[in-house]
Write an enzyme that holds these catalytic residues in place. Structure first.
Site, PDB file in Angstrom:
ATOM      1  N   TRP A 171      63.991  50.414  46.882  1.00  0.00           N
ATOM      2  CA  TRP A 171      63.745  49.208  44.761  1.00  0.00           C
ATOM      3  C   TRP A 171      62.667  48.884  45.130  1.00  0.00           C
ATOM      4  O   TRP A 171      62.488  48.372  44.385  1.00  0.00           O
ATOM      5  CB  TRP A 171      64.602  48.186  45.373  1.00  0.00           C
ATOM      6  CG  TRP A 171      65.014  47.762  46.263  1.00  0.00           C
ATOM      7  CD1 TRP A 171      65.865  46.958  47.177  1.00  0.00           C
ATOM      8  CD2 TRP A 171      64.360  46.154  45.637  1.00  0.00           C
ATOM      9  NE1 TRP A 171      65.591  46.282  47.739  1.00  0.00           N
ATOM     10  CE2 TRP A 171      65.202  45.223  46.928  1.00  0.00           C
ATOM     11  CE3 TRP A 171      63.496  45.850  45.296  1.00  0.00           C
ATOM     12  CZ2 TRP A 171      64.063  44.011  47.518  1.00  0.00           C
ATOM     13  CZ3 TRP A 171      62.533  44.195  45.784  1.00  0.00           C
ATOM     14  CH2 TRP A 171      63.250  43.463  46.308  1.00  0.00           C
ATOM     15  N   GLY A 200      62.666  50.935  54.806  1.00  0.00           N
ATOM     16  CA  GLY A 200      63.478  49.812  54.491  1.00  0.00           C
ATOM     17  C   GLY A 200      64.018  48.874  56.004  1.00  0.00           C
ATOM     18  O   GLY A 200      62.406  48.804  56.444  1.00  0.00           O
ATOM     19  N   GLU A 252      59.592  53.816  57.835  1.00  0.00           N
ATOM     20  CA  GLU A 252      58.914  52.936  57.542  1.00  0.00           C
ATOM     21  C   GLU A 252      59.834  51.790  57.568  1.00  0.00           C
ATOM     22  O   GLU A 252      60.541  51.602  56.330  1.00  0.00           O
ATOM     23  CB  GLU A 252      57.685  53.184  56.635  1.00  0.00           C
ATOM     24  CG  GLU A 252      56.530  52.434  56.063  1.00  0.00           C
ATOM     25  CD  GLU A 252      57.099  51.077  55.195  1.00  0.00           C
ATOM     26  OE1 GLU A 252      57.159  49.675  56.413  1.00  0.00           O
ATOM     27  OE2 GLU A 252      57.011  51.421  53.916  1.00  0.00           O
ATOM     28  N   LEU A 253      59.430  50.471  58.246  1.00  0.00           N
ATOM     29  CA  LEU A 253      60.949  49.426  58.839  1.00  0.00           C
ATOM     30  C   LEU A 253      59.709  48.269  58.192  1.00  0.00           C
ATOM     31  O   LEU A 253      59.318  48.434  57.617  1.00  0.00           O
ATOM     32  CB  LEU A 253      61.355  50.036  59.492  1.00  0.00           C
ATOM     33  CG  LEU A 253      61.959  51.202  60.061  1.00  0.00           C
ATOM     34  CD1 LEU A 253      62.783  51.040  61.230  1.00  0.00           C
ATOM     35  CD2 LEU A 253      62.971  51.544  58.891  1.00  0.00           C
ATOM     36  N   CYS A 295      56.582  44.606  52.073  1.00  0.00           N
ATOM     37  CA  CYS A 295      57.022  44.759  53.939  1.00  0.00           C
ATOM     38  C   CYS A 295      55.349  44.494  54.818  1.00  0.00           C
ATOM     39  O   CYS A 295      55.753  44.010  55.527  1.00  0.00           O
ATOM     40  CB  CYS A 295      57.515  46.643  54.179  1.00  0.00           C
ATOM     41  SG  CYS A 295      56.890  47.830  53.159  1.00  0.00           S
ATOM     42  N   GLU A 330      62.012  38.535  57.916  1.00  0.00           N
ATOM     43  CA  GLU A 330      60.575  38.650  56.827  1.00  0.00           C
ATOM     44  C   GLU A 330      60.835  38.152  55.316  1.00  0.00           C
ATOM     45  O   GLU A 330      62.242  38.066  55.468  1.00  0.00           O
ATOM     46  CB  GLU A 330      61.070  40.345  56.762  1.00  0.00           C
ATOM     47  CG  GLU A 330      59.622  40.789  56.005  1.00  0.00           C
ATOM     48  CD  GLU A 330      59.891  42.230  55.681  1.00  0.00           C
ATOM     49  OE1 GLU A 330      59.067  42.679  55.734  1.00  0.00           O
ATOM     50  OE2 GLU A 330      61.107  42.427  56.094  1.00  0.00           O
TER      51      GLU A 330
END
Length: 499
Positions: A161, A240, A262-263, A296, A394
């Site tokens: 999102w 995510g 892709e974290l 991120c 994070e």
């Protein structure tokens, strides 16, 4: 179908349905979920609450469209992607408005995202015709070896999102350029932006079935499992959280498909005493506070060498003090809300934990209840220690924890002491130090003297628990290709006498 509380210059871009086999359709169960504006809680409209049955229809459609799409010349696919890019630019105001309404980010950030999203289609439109193989000399003179690169097949793309336009084009661009067909699971919080993009793709000439999309909120895990367990879907691309990425990897093990993940990240932002402080502060503002910290690659831990620590904090505090928090549609707003009240509560919990353990709030530090439950003040924390939760989780919010350090070895060791390794940032005017520290940092991306790490031409991705694979760049298309080796034997070799 529910009414929409959104006004666009082109109302036809507003679609609240699934897109399967070139048709806009309802979910089989006929259930819908509401999409709300995070700035005020107003309902924007609704979309289908799809389930595994809808996902399977989308998979079947993508599989049926694959032979024709993969057989097209790369140049032909590239022209369609190029036209899609042009249509996005022609409709950028509507797309930016949708991003702001669904995601909450300030309009300048939303407008920038639209251009960023378009750049991936432009880049991969040019790469589509440049998928090269190899010819390899064989050990036997009468044998020949050719290496072909072919589309991997049907791909499942699961998008987040926080960048509802850019993350979908960053995946769709290389997938379609390579000759793959796709099933997209869009984020439940931001489906309208994705649907508007697909509407423009339809106008650009993408054939029915090449792109299929399903929406869901509560049923997201069910759809993810359907994509992962399907033997027809040969690749999953997910952006995510690390925990969800690991779950998808486990669910994909039975079908042995290719994954791009892709974290999460915990980016260090390192400012050495010889750095240009003005440049470093400006970069910290962009890197830390862009989209209210919900990216991120946000600088999660800011390390400043002791001699310039106080000066850096003073300058950053002055800059943050000029921020204007509010609805992203207000032209005075620089920073919008967080995506949900739960996200704001989580950020508040991280700040409160740090303060209870000795951190000092230089500015901000609390929710802005007058604006609504999703707003949090842009915050600077000092006296932060590495054992605090704010240093190890994070943040995904507008909170900048500032640490001081004394030696290069010390800061590199602390920066590397985390499970994730996505982005990192270095500020120094010493080119030797920049090269040395870049090589020592255990992160997939290092930005030197800039707070911007993303570009369509640059490979994007991390190491360790930040995932596998790369997006963007010439490397990004490789993740949608598989290698086929063709060995031809007994080629008649005629040796003529030399003249």
């Amino acid at each position: 179908m529910a009414a929409f509380n959104i006004r666009l210059q082109d109302p036809s871009l507003l679609v609240g349905q699934n897109y399967i086999d070139g048709k806009w359709v309802e979910a089989e169960c006929r259930r819908r979920f509401e999409v709300t504006d995070p700035a005020n809680g107003n309902v924007l409209g609704s979309c289908p609450e799809s389930d595994s049955k809808d996902a399977q229809k989308a998979i079947d459609s993508a599989a049926a469209a694959l032979p024709a799409w993969r057989s097209r010349a790369g140049r032909n696919r590239g022209r369609i992607l190029r036209r899609w890019y042009e249509l996005i630019l022609e409709n950028q105001e509507d797309l930016a408005r949708l991003i702001t309404l669904e995601n909450g980010k300030a309009n300048p950030d939303a407008a920038g995202e639209v251009l960023f999203a378009a750049s991936f289609l432009e880049w991969f439109s040019e790469e589509a015709a440049r998928i090269y193989g190899d010819v390899i000399p064989h050990s036997q003179p009468s044998f020949r070896v050719s290496v072909l690169k072919e589309p991997i097949g049907v791909c499942g793309l699961i998008t987040p999102w926080n960048f509802p336009a850019a993350m979908i084009t960053r995946k769709l661009g290389p997938a379609l350029a390579a000759g793959c067909t796709v099933v997209v699971k869009t984020a439940g919080e931001t489906p309208f932006t994705a649907n508007a993009l697909l509407k423009l793709g339809e106008r650009a000439g993408i054939p029915a079935g090449v792109i299929n999309s399903v929406t869901a909120l509560d049923n997201t895990p069910e759809i993810g499992e359907a994509l992962c367990s399907s033997n027809v879907v040969r690749k999953i691309s997910f952006t995510g959280s690390t925990c969800v990425g690991k779950l998808l990897m486990r669910q994909s093990s039975g079908s042995l498909k290719k994954l791009s993940l892709e974290l999460g990240g915990n980016a260090p932002f390192i400012v050495f005493e010889d750095a240009n402080l003005g440049l470093a502060v400006d970069a910290a503002i962009g890197s830390k506070f862009k989209s209210s910290g919900q990216t991120c690659v946000c600088s999660n831990r800011i390390f400043v060498e002791k001699r310039v620590y106080s000066d850096f904090i003073r300058r950053l505090k002055e800059a943050v003090g000029r921020f204007q928090v509010g609805s992203g549609l207000d032209e005075k707003t620089t920073h919008g809300p967080l995506i949900t009240s739960a996200a704001a509560d989580r950020v508040a919990g991280l700040v409160n934990d740090a303060v209870s353990r000795g951190a000092k709030v230089e500015i901000g530090g609390k929710k802005i209840s007058d604006l609504g439950p999703n707003f949090f003040e842009p915050t600077i924390l000092t006296n932060v220690t590495t054992d605090m939760s704010v240093a190890n989780e994070e943040i995904f919010g507008p909170v900048a924890p500032i640490f001081s350090f004394e030696t290069e070895d010390e800061v590199v060791a602390i920066a590397n002491k985390c499970d994730v390794g996505l982005a990192s940032y270095i500020f120094t005017n010493d080119i030797t130090r920049a090269n040395r520290v870049s090589e020592l940092l255990q992160f997939g991306m290092v930005a030197v003297n800039t707070g911007v790490v993303s570009d369509a031409a640059s490979p994007f991705g991390g190491i360790k628990h930040s995932g596998i694979g790369r997006e963007g760049s010439k490397y990004g298309i490789e993740d949608y290709l598989q290698i086929k080796t063709v060995v031809t034997g007994n080629v008649q070799v005629v040796h003529k006498a030399s003249l």
